[in-house]
Design a protein around this motif. Sequence first.
Motif, PDB file in Angstrom:
ATOM      1  N   GLY A  69       0.821  -1.210   0.000  1.00 12.11           N
ATOM      2  CA  GLY A  69       0.000   0.000   0.000  1.00 12.11           C
ATOM      3  C   GLY A  69       0.850   1.252   0.000  1.00 12.11           C
ATOM      4  N   ALA A  70       1.914   1.245   0.790  1.00  6.69           N
ATOM      5  CA  ALA A  70       2.822   2.402   0.813  1.00  6.69           C
ATOM      6  C   ALA A  70       3.509   2.580  -0.531  1.00  6.69           C
ATOM      7  CB  ALA A  70       3.848   2.225   1.928  1.00  6.69           C
ATOM      8  N   ALA A  71       3.937   1.483  -1.130  1.00  2.99           N
ATOM      9  CA  ALA A  71       4.611   1.558  -2.438  1.00  2.99           C
ATOM     10  C   ALA A  71       3.666   2.100  -3.508  1.00  2.99           C
ATOM     11  CB  ALA A  71       5.132   0.180  -2.836  1.00  2.99           C
ATOM     12  N   MET A  72       2.401   1.680  -3.460  1.00  5.49           N
ATOM     13  CA  MET A  72       1.428   2.182  -4.448  1.00  5.49           C
ATOM     14  C   MET A  72       1.156   3.668  -4.248  1.00  5.49           C
ATOM     15  SD  MET A  72      -1.281  -0.754  -5.244  1.00  5.49           S
ATOM     16  CE  MET A  72      -0.779  -2.188  -6.171  1.00  5.49           C
ATOM     17  N   ALA A  73       1.129   4.122  -3.002  1.00  4.75           N
ATOM     18  CA  ALA A  73       0.930   5.548  -2.736  1.00  4.75           C
ATOM     19  C   ALA A  73       2.109   6.366  -3.280  1.00  4.75           C
ATOM     20  CB  ALA A  73       0.751   5.784  -1.242  1.00  4.75           C
ATOM     21  N   PHE A  79       1.887   6.451  -7.022  1.00  5.25           N
ATOM     22  CA  PHE A  79       0.840   7.391  -7.421  1.00  5.25           C
ATOM     23  C   PHE A  79       1.372   8.814  -7.478  1.00  5.25           C
ATOM     24  CE2 PHE A  79      -2.444  10.429  -6.051  1.00  5.25           C
ATOM     25  CZ  PHE A  79      -3.326  10.318  -7.119  1.00  5.25           C
ATOM     26  N   VAL A  80       2.152   9.193  -6.481  1.00  8.76           N
ATOM     27  CA  VAL A  80       2.699  10.553  -6.425  1.00  8.76           C
ATOM     28  C   VAL A  80       3.612  10.822  -7.628  1.00  8.76           C
ATOM     29  CG1 VAL A  80       4.251  12.068  -5.126  1.00  8.76           C
ATOM     30  CG2 VAL A  80       2.480  10.785  -3.933  1.00  8.76           C
ATOM     31  N   PHE A  81       4.384   9.809  -8.037  1.00  4.69           N
ATOM     32  CA  PHE A  81       5.308  10.006  -9.155  1.00  4.69           C
ATOM     33  C   PHE A  81       4.630   9.892 -10.516  1.00  4.69           C
ATOM     34  CE2 PHE A  81       8.386   9.096  -5.828  1.00  4.69           C
ATOM     35  CZ  PHE A  81       9.338  10.080  -6.092  1.00  4.69           C
ATOM     36  N   GLY A 112      -0.142  11.854 -16.422  1.00 12.53           N
ATOM     37  CA  GLY A 112      -1.383  11.830 -17.182  1.00 12.53           C
ATOM     38  C   GLY A 112      -2.495  12.680 -16.611  1.00 12.53           C
ATOM     39  N   PHE A 113      -2.175  13.484 -15.621  1.00  7.66           N
ATOM     40  CA  PHE A 113      -3.220  14.243 -14.927  1.00  7.66           C
ATOM     41  C   PHE A 113      -3.978  15.182 -15.857  1.00  7.66           C
ATOM     42  CE2 PHE A 113      -4.746  17.842 -12.378  1.00  7.66           C
ATOM     43  CZ  PHE A 113      -5.591  17.163 -11.524  1.00  7.66           C
ATOM     44  N   PHE A 114      -3.278  15.964 -16.666  1.00  5.47           N
ATOM     45  CA  PHE A 114      -3.942  16.957 -17.505  1.00  5.47           C
ATOM     46  C   PHE A 114      -4.791  16.301 -18.591  1.00  5.47           C
ATOM     47  CE2 PHE A 114      -0.406  19.438 -15.704  1.00  5.47           C
ATOM     48  CZ  PHE A 114      -1.163  20.399 -15.062  1.00  5.47           C
TER      49      PHE A 114
END
Length: 154
Positions: free
Chosen positions: A34-38, A41-43, A48-50
């Motif tokens: 879970g920590a690794a996925m978080a 996610f940040v990186f 692809g956000f925009f």
Amino acid sequence: MFWAVLNGVLFVGYIVLGHKVSERGASGGIKQLGAAMAIAFVFIMPIGFFEAIKAFGAIELVLAGIAVGVCSSVVPYVCDQLAMSRLPRSSFALLLALLPATATIIGIIVLAQIPSLKDIAGIALVMTGIAIHRPKNPSANNNRQEDGADTHGL
């Protein structure tokens, strides 16, 4: 070829690190997952956000994105951690050897993707490579049982 080799190297790294993490039990591995996925996610999110902003206006697309994330990342990785903490490495390797064949079957049934002879040969080579591999110290790799006991000394 570069991407295929990079994928293979990263997959080996995932398996090695996954086994190290799972040595402390599945629950610890799942927390670290879970920590690794978080962190991932940040990186990855800014990439692809925009492009994804348009989808945030349609709730069905947001829900579909969440479902894809859960089904493609959370469920398989949690299952891997549970399996790695309970199965001997040789059994886990056998399950990995079946992945290309099962993925191909699902691709045929669900997506109507018919593999070429080259694809089938590649799948067979991967499965054969895993099947014929023998660890240097078999007892070290097979002592992981559900109750943590080493049954090879019996």
